[in-house]
Design an enzyme around this catalytic site. Structure first.
Site, PDB file in Angstrom:
ATOM      1  N   ASN A  73      10.915  11.041  -1.116  1.00 56.38           N
ATOM      2  CA  ASN A  73      10.544   9.778  -1.759  1.00 56.38           C
ATOM      3  C   ASN A  73      11.228   9.684  -3.127  1.00 56.38           C
ATOM      4  O   ASN A  73      11.999  10.557  -3.512  1.00 56.38           O
ATOM      5  CB  ASN A  73       9.010   9.664  -1.865  1.00 56.38           C
ATOM      6  N   LYS A 127      22.357  21.529  13.129  1.00 57.90           N
ATOM      7  CA  LYS A 127      22.623  20.146  12.744  1.00 57.90           C
ATOM      8  C   LYS A 127      22.587  19.268  13.994  1.00 57.90           C
ATOM      9  O   LYS A 127      23.269  19.565  14.975  1.00 57.90           O
ATOM     10  CB  LYS A 127      24.008  20.081  12.087  1.00 57.90           C
ATOM     11  N   PHE A 149      -3.398  11.418  -9.421  1.00 54.30           N
ATOM     12  CA  PHE A 149      -2.618  10.225  -9.739  1.00 54.30           C
ATOM     13  C   PHE A 149      -2.555   9.334  -8.504  1.00 54.30           C
ATOM     14  O   PHE A 149      -2.477   9.833  -7.379  1.00 54.30           O
ATOM     15  CB  PHE A 149      -1.190  10.605 -10.171  1.00 54.30           C
ATOM     16  N   LYS A 169      -9.892   6.346  -4.497  1.00 57.68           N
ATOM     17  CA  LYS A 169      -9.336   7.716  -4.422  1.00 57.68           C
ATOM     18  C   LYS A 169     -10.119   8.677  -5.321  1.00 57.68           C
ATOM     19  O   LYS A 169     -10.299   9.841  -4.983  1.00 57.68           O
ATOM     20  CB  LYS A 169      -7.865   7.724  -4.819  1.00 57.68           C
ATOM     21  N   ASP A 205       3.062  12.584   2.982  1.00 53.17           N
ATOM     22  CA  ASP A 205       1.840  12.660   3.793  1.00 53.17           C
ATOM     23  C   ASP A 205       2.138  13.113   5.223  1.00 53.17           C
ATOM     24  O   ASP A 205       1.240  13.505   5.954  1.00 53.17           O
ATOM     25  CB  ASP A 205       1.146  11.294   3.821  1.00 53.17           C
ATOM     26  N   LYS A 208     -11.586  11.654  -3.116  1.00 57.90           N
ATOM     27  CA  LYS A 208     -10.993  12.971  -3.369  1.00 57.90           C
ATOM     28  C   LYS A 208     -11.873  13.814  -4.294  1.00 57.90           C
ATOM     29  O   LYS A 208     -11.484  14.934  -4.672  1.00 57.90           O
ATOM     30  CB  LYS A 208      -9.577  12.809  -3.964  1.00 57.90           C
TER      31      LYS A 208
HETATM   32  N1  CTP Z   1      -1.803  14.334  -2.989  1.00 58.64           N
HETATM   33  C1  CTP Z   1      -1.616  15.639  -2.592  1.00 58.64           C
HETATM   34  N2  CTP Z   1      -1.235  15.914  -1.299  1.00 58.64           N
HETATM   35  C2  CTP Z   1      -1.012  14.922  -0.419  1.00 58.64           C
HETATM   36  C3  CTP Z   1      -1.172  13.570  -0.812  1.00 58.64           C
HETATM   37  C4  CTP Z   1      -1.571  13.313  -2.106  1.00 58.64           C
HETATM   38  O1  CTP Z   1      -1.801  16.533  -3.403  1.00 58.64           O
HETATM   39  N3  CTP Z   1      -0.622  15.211   0.843  1.00 58.64           N
HETATM   40  C5  CTP Z   1      -2.264  14.041  -4.348  1.00 58.64           C
HETATM   41  C6  CTP Z   1      -1.229  13.405  -5.249  1.00 58.64           C
HETATM   42  O2  CTP Z   1      -0.544  14.378  -6.018  1.00 58.64           O
HETATM   43  C7  CTP Z   1      -2.075  12.489  -6.134  1.00 58.64           C
HETATM   44  C8  CTP Z   1      -3.244  12.092  -5.251  1.00 58.64           C
HETATM   45  O3  CTP Z   1      -3.314  13.093  -4.227  1.00 58.64           O
HETATM   46  O4  CTP Z   1      -2.631  13.160  -7.243  1.00 58.64           O
HETATM   47  C9  CTP Z   1      -3.144  10.753  -4.649  1.00 58.64           C
HETATM   48  O5  CTP Z   1      -1.916  10.655  -3.972  1.00 58.64           O
HETATM   49  P1  CTP Z   1      -1.643   9.414  -3.020  1.00 58.64           P
HETATM   50  O6  CTP Z   1      -0.331   9.625  -2.324  1.00 58.64           O
HETATM   51  O7  CTP Z   1      -1.854   8.161  -3.794  1.00 58.64           O
HETATM   52  O8  CTP Z   1      -2.880   9.595  -2.028  1.00 58.64           O
HETATM   53  P2  CTP Z   1      -3.014   9.529  -0.498  1.00 58.64           P
HETATM   54  O9  CTP Z   1      -4.319  10.164  -0.186  1.00 58.64           O
HETATM   55  O10 CTP Z   1      -1.811  10.082   0.156  1.00 58.64           O
HETATM   56  O11 CTP Z   1      -3.161   7.979  -0.269  1.00 58.64           O
HETATM   57  P3  CTP Z   1      -2.129   6.873   0.285  1.00 58.64           P
HETATM   58  O12 CTP Z   1      -2.697   6.481   1.581  1.00 58.64           O
HETATM   59  O13 CTP Z   1      -2.158   5.779  -0.742  1.00 58.64           O
HETATM   60  O14 CTP Z   1      -0.774   7.540   0.400  1.00 58.64           O
END
Ligand code: CTP
Length: 408
Positions: free
Chosen positions: A212, A299, A333, A347, A289, A351
């Site tokens: 990303n 490859k 974050f 969140k 995710d 969380k």
């Molecule tokens: N985070 C993490 N591991 C993941 C996804 C997220 O540690 N697999 C942490 C990020 O570092 C951040 C927080 O969780 O502090 C929120 O991340 P975000 O990507 O916004 O959350 P998600 O639960 O993945 O929600 P979304 O569906 O918006 O992607």
């Protein structure tokens, strides 16, 4: 208040054989255009003549709290005059008095009365320096914001070899210059934090991967601020092209432990190893995710037909850390394109975090002063009780300073 060419530097000298070296410090500071005043303890006057310091500083040397020619508020006048207070050399006895807040002579009284930043250069026998009681006082003073110029190792006046020599004149002058430029309090001294940062990647085959836009800038700013204010930082960084590593401010590199990873799974493993050693966790990483279920070992060759990549959920790094936490606090974050506040609050709850910082990121094709790959950010910091602090868009460095002001 500082005069037009330099700063007002108050130098406290306590009774160590190294006191004579402070005369060179006074001389150099005067040459640099600073106004210097010296306070001598009674025992310091045994080692260095007030007349030498008076001549080099061009100001009377003070040592008595009371006397017929001393006004009852002279200690307050001196305390207010100083832009910076330096104690060099600081003996074990002086450190103990300052740690306890005693005010039984002019030096300790002025230290208690001043709001100027405090810089301390200890000097003593190596066995004394290593004593837990002395180290405890150093720690207490550090945690209240004092900065230290650590003693050097070498042959001491008593003939022993070890740590305890007053730092060199050049080091003291340099530390004074740093403190005048950046008189930040060391209010995070003794605190230990784990920060996850940067993107994670998931390999498709031996040469390709998905990732990303994260560049790790927010995490780096939070780490640099924590180091500057005295904390220890364990930093787990997802690396990719263009990712930024924290640049430890001068003299703080020893408090930074950097681990570089690529995938979410590697990030979770590395962060879990660091978790027992920290008081709090800041999760700025943009963790993928999903991961490719079975990356190809070699490859993949070009083909004309469409291919689909099977993606399966990857590990939730923050969630895993939360599950294994004991007493640690957590800041997450949330970078959102839509409904920033509502998504942020949900969140925070789902969380089970103590803090959550939510900010806007640009939708496809748009630009934003907040979020990935830019030097600025702003948004809302939510606390566990769901109270919200709005933080305006500013540089990531100053945002980091503001966020740290709200953390434990
Ligand atoms: N985070 C993490 N591991 C993941 C996804 C997220 O540690 N697999 C942490 C990020 O570092 C951040 C927080 O969780 O502090 C929120 O991340 P975000 O990507 O916004 O959350 P998600 O639960 O993945 O929600 P979304 O569906 O918006 O992607």
């Amino acid at each position: 208040m500082a005069n037009s060419t330099g700063s007002n530097i108050l130098i406290g000298i306590s009774g160590s054989i190294a006191a004579y070296k402070t005369a060179d410090v006074v001389s150099e500071l005067s040459k640099q255009g600073h106004s210097v005043q010296c306070i001598l303890t009674d025992s310091a006057a045994e080692f260095v003549s007030p007349l030498v310091l008076e001549t080099l500083s061009g100001n009377p040397v003070r040592s008595a709290l009371f006397g017929s020619d001393i006004s009852g508020t002279e200690h307050i006048t001196l305390a207010r005059w100083a832009d910076l207070m330096v104690i060099a050399p600081a003996t074990a006895n002086t450190l103990a008095k300052l740690a306890l807040g005693l005010a039984d002579d002019l030096l300790s009284t002025v230290v208690l009365a001043t709001e100027a930043p405090l810089l301390i250069a200890p000097a003593m026998n190596t066995v004394m320096w290593d004593k837990p009681v002395v180290q405890g006082h150093v720690q207490t003073l550090r945690s209240r914001g004092a900065r230290f110029i650590d003693p050097a190792s070498g042959t001491l006046a008593c003939g022993e070899v070890g740590k305890g020599k007053l730092a060199s004149v050049a080091q003291i002058i340099e530390a004074i210059a740093d403190a005048l430029v950046d008189p930040l309090p060391q209010d995070l001294a003794g605190k230990r934090v784990l920060i996850t940062a940067g993107p994670t990647t998931t390999p498709i085959d031996a040469v390709r991967y998905i990732t990303n836009h994260s560049t790790g800038r927010m995490g780096a700013a939070l780490a640099e601020e924590a180091l500057r204010r005295g904390a220890e930082v364990r930093y787990v960084l997802g690396v990719d092209k263009g990712v930024q590593r924290p640049i430890p401010p001068k003299g703080t590199a020893g408090r930074l432990k950097l681990t570089e990873v690529r995938t979410a799974e590697e990030m979770a493993d590395a962060a879990l190893r660091d978790l027992p050693f920290v008081d709090g966790v800041i999760a700025t990483a943009a963790v993928m995710d999903y991961r490719i279920e079975t990356p190809a070992a070699g490859k993949l060759k070009r083909a004309t037909e469409a291919v689909s990549l099977a993606l399966v959920p990857s590990v939730d790094v923050l969630g895993t850390l939360r599950e294994h936490a004991t007493t640690q606090w957590f800041l997450g974050f949330a970078a959102e394109t839509d409904d920033v506040e509502a998504n942020g609050l949900s969140k925070l709850k789902s969380k089970n975090l103590d803090f959550l910082f939510a900010n806007q990121v640009a939708r496809q094709g748009e630009t934003q002063p907040t979020g990935f790959s830019v030097d600025t950010n702003g948004g809302t910091l939510f606390r566990k009780d769901q109270s919200a602090i709005a933080i305006e868009v500013q540089s990531k460095a100053s945002l980091a300073r503001e966020i740290w002001n709200h953390l434990p």
